[in-house]
Design an enzyme around this catalytic site. Sequence first.
Site, mmCIF file in Angstrom:
data_model
loop_
_atom_site.group_PDB
_atom_site.id
_atom_site.type_symbol
_atom_site.label_atom_id
_atom_site.label_comp_id
_atom_site.label_asym_id
_atom_site.label_seq_id
_atom_site.Cartn_x
_atom_site.Cartn_y
_atom_site.Cartn_z
ATOM 1 N N GLY A 136 -48.437 14.829 -21.301
ATOM 2 C CA GLY A 136 -49.068 15.077 -20.015
ATOM 3 C C GLY A 136 -48.089 15.136 -18.859
ATOM 4 C CG HIS A 137 -48.259 14.569 -13.932
ATOM 5 N ND1 HIS A 137 -47.974 15.823 -13.441
ATOM 6 C CD2 HIS A 137 -48.011 13.697 -12.911
ATOM 7 C CE1 HIS A 137 -47.581 15.726 -12.173
ATOM 8 N NE2 HIS A 137 -47.592 14.444 -11.840
#
Length: 291
Positions: A267-268
């Site tokens: 993810g981020h």
Amino acid sequence: MAFPPITRSAHRFLDVDGVRVFYRESLPERDDAPVLLLLHGFPSGSHQFRRLIDALGARYRVIAPDYPGFGHTRAPDGFTYSFDRLADVTEAFADRLGLRRFVMYVFDFGAPVGFRLAERHPEWIAGLVVQNGNAYEAGLSDGARDFIALRPDQPDAEATVRSLLTPDGTRSQYETGVADPSAIDPDSWTLDQHFLDLPGRREAQVALAFDYHSNVERYPAWQAWLRKHTPQALITWGANDPFFPAPGARAYLADLPDAELHLFDTGHFALETHLPEIAPLIADFLDRTWR
């Protein structure tokens, strides 16, 4: 068996235009070590780079400041929270430290801060490491576009922003898109939330959220800067980022066709799960770029 060198670090404050900027700095063995400036994202601070500093700091001078409104940095009452002002403080910070050439790592909020800095001082930028730091409309998810479109005079707009500043909102930014959440240290979002809960911090984040559209408006200028200066670039990207999906990483190749691109199934906050893969890429890039 020889034991690998362990990074020595310092944790300091520097007064910059009335702002008491906190920063972390590694103390490498070589005085002429390559310099890496780490620009953090939302809702974090320089602490998000602790493990990366440990991994690289024995060989490189790695510097990570907290912006006003983040981490341990303290801004005076009445400070205007905008991306221009964050860039002003970061520029003055780099100048006070005598940083005249460095590789710049931009992540999330670090991209709009860093690209403003690059526009002002292209001679400072020896290379770019881009990790989920967007500069293209192709890199905005539908959710990100809706968020950027929020304006203070819209009903419930501020409530929408503040919903991201809760413990659940902060934790979700770390875990969304991650195959194995157990790989993420819960201290990361817990420390972020501690700083978000300090007096005045939520108001600062609301102001920055409503200013985010100014970054999108500058995308064409930043793309032109990349085409003009063609910095060497390493792009490492969490492909499952709910805000800045993988097309944002690939978009850089239109302006920097020689950039090195690596997409990771995460993810981020890609460093949280893929530090063992990303740190060697950065070390190799620093060695090649500095030469």
